[in-house]
Write a protein that holds these residues in place. Sequence first.
Motif, PDB file in Angstrom:
ATOM      1  N   ASN A  23       0.996  -0.746  -0.285  1.00  0.00           N
ATOM      2  CA  ASN A  23      -0.191  -0.323   0.114  1.00  0.00           C
ATOM      3  C   ASN A  23       0.797   1.616   0.314  1.00  0.00           C
ATOM      4  O   ASN A  23       0.555   2.629  -0.948  1.00  0.00           O
ATOM      5  N   TRP A  26      -2.763   5.006  -6.276  1.00  0.00           N
ATOM      6  CA  TRP A  26      -3.734   3.817  -6.555  1.00  0.00           C
ATOM      7  C   TRP A  26      -5.001   4.605  -4.536  1.00  0.00           C
ATOM      8  O   TRP A  26      -4.627   5.144  -4.293  1.00  0.00           O
ATOM      9  N   TRP A  62      -7.137   4.104  -3.792  1.00  0.00           N
ATOM     10  CA  TRP A  62      -7.950   3.216  -2.527  1.00  0.00           C
ATOM     11  C   TRP A  62      -7.017   3.138  -1.340  1.00  0.00           C
ATOM     12  O   TRP A  62      -6.955   2.534  -0.507  1.00  0.00           O
ATOM     13  N   CYS A  63      -5.727   3.689  -1.864  1.00  0.00           N
ATOM     14  CA  CYS A  63      -4.836   4.086  -0.862  1.00  0.00           C
ATOM     15  C   CYS A  63      -4.885   4.741   1.009  1.00  0.00           C
ATOM     16  O   CYS A  63      -5.115   3.826   1.566  1.00  0.00           O
ATOM     17  N   VAL A  96      -8.234   4.460   2.330  1.00  0.00           N
ATOM     18  CA  VAL A  96      -9.224   3.363   3.002  1.00  0.00           C
ATOM     19  C   VAL A  96      -8.495   2.398   3.381  1.00  0.00           C
ATOM     20  O   VAL A  96      -8.303   1.385   4.604  1.00  0.00           O
ATOM     21  N   VAL A  97      -7.495   1.672   2.324  1.00  0.00           N
ATOM     22  CA  VAL A  97      -6.609   0.661   3.025  1.00  0.00           C
ATOM     23  C   VAL A  97      -5.638   0.919   4.236  1.00  0.00           C
ATOM     24  O   VAL A  97      -5.027   0.227   5.173  1.00  0.00           O
ATOM     25  N   VAL A 140      -9.334  10.595   3.595  1.00  0.00           N
ATOM     26  CA  VAL A 140     -10.439  10.086   2.779  1.00  0.00           C
ATOM     27  C   VAL A 140     -11.811  10.132   2.568  1.00  0.00           C
ATOM     28  O   VAL A 140     -12.309  10.659   2.022  1.00  0.00           O
ATOM     29  N   SER A 176     -12.553  12.124  -2.237  1.00  0.00           N
ATOM     30  CA  SER A 176     -12.824  11.377  -2.502  1.00  0.00           C
ATOM     31  C   SER A 176     -11.401  10.045  -3.418  1.00  0.00           C
ATOM     32  O   SER A 176     -10.506  10.839  -3.799  1.00  0.00           O
ATOM     33  N   PRO A 177     -11.756   9.201  -3.469  1.00  0.00           N
ATOM     34  CA  PRO A 177     -10.230   8.338  -4.239  1.00  0.00           C
ATOM     35  C   PRO A 177     -10.431   8.880  -5.905  1.00  0.00           C
ATOM     36  O   PRO A 177      -9.279   8.841  -5.732  1.00  0.00           O
TER      37      PRO A 177
END
Length: 489
Positions: free
Chosen positions: A419, A427, A429-430, A432-433, A475, A479-480
Amino acid sequence: MGEVPQGHYSLHSGQVSPQLPCAGQAPVPAACPSNPLVESNMGAFSIMDLLSLERLGTFFYMVKPSKSTFQNVDDVPDYINEAIPWFMVSVVIEHFYGLMQGKKVGRLSDNLSSVGHGLLYACVRLFTKWFEMSGYVWLYRYRVMDIPWNSPLAWWAGFLAADFVYYWFHRASHEISILWAWHQVHHSHEDYNVTVALRQSMFQRLFGIFFYQPMALLGVPLPAICVHFHLNLLVQFLIHTDVIGKCGPLDWVLNTPSHHRVHHGANKYCLDKNYGGFLILWDKLFGTFAAERDDEDIVYGLVDQPQATNVFYLQFFYIRDILKKARNQDSWGNSLRALLYGPGWSPGSPRLGDIDAFPDVKAPRAKYNPQLPLWQKTYTSVHYLILLFLQQMLTLHLKSYSLLTAFIMVLFILVSISNITAMYDRWMWCGVVEVTRCAVYIAYARASAITGLHTLDVFLLACFFVSMVLWTLRVLLVSPAQAKALKIS
């Protein structure tokens, strides 16, 4: 392969403790009593101990046979772990020496990716070393000759065996597609510096078993093999550099930085050349040698360079590609050839492909150069240091962990490294992860001490808590899709 032997046995019985390091694997607590983190009653090491000339000598194979000959694997020092301080010093020296030459020897994204591959390699080795050791032990029972462990012949046999077998394993890793699928990650860098030596496939050593272990049948004692696997690996660290030129007469015999730069080049004249470990003589003997050209700058990386920093992607993307290539063939025979012939093979071409049809890569070639804001570069660097510390804790205290705990820690390190490096690839979704990763650490650390040192555990817990809050806000505010579009995440 037979059952893995347990306990400590005499080498002459054909058995040996499977707990000890071999072939560059990660250290195990009992194997390296000289490590100050293993036995606290030994007291603190001084800087002079950590940076001794004896440890520096292992980078250049400057060791006395009498001090590196052992009867049992238990006695073999962990040369790799002992060399870490000097490796860190070499990174700093290379950086400043490069600046003096007007060269930028590396970028943070490329260096972090290389170190991440090294961490994963060390973690996976913790689970595979038993299998590797037991196979050699089993084959040694059927040796065709006995070489006394304390004879000069044992030391030199280990030296030649380790280097000779490394040449053929390395060559096969380039000339057999399914092996290249794992080895290619070592060539996926675009900057060439000493950190590249850490950029290894997580699973490649498992394939190397079948190349190294037949040396047991020739009676090469396992301690001698272990010593020279370590030293053969160490001597290759400092040849991964672009700041040292040609080395005169040494180039005739040894694998020098000049020769190894050719090996890592994507230029057509560099392909499938210079496989040697310590000696370059094998390449000259078997027709795979090429000298560095003064009239052509070397382009580092793969011929078809992936545009990614993500460690997980770089480890596995070529497996996907080679399986797709095999699946798309028009016959079973060609499908097998796609797996077992060279990566440049195509139907109707020679085993290694038609070199004339390969792209002729020339300098300058644009590098994949993703950018992050300063705060995020600092964040990734700090968390990499934390991951390095956690990996060392796992390695040094592995015997005290259950298999499930060890597996969870390795999985956490894998997700973390993937990540963090994926942040450079933007990326979506980094964030959120990252929130999830930090929350998992906090939940685990609150239930169970990580280091056993209260102050340090509190500090790590605070780091992850602040990180979780930071990424939660990020986040919620970005937004992503927006983060990817703005190229800031």
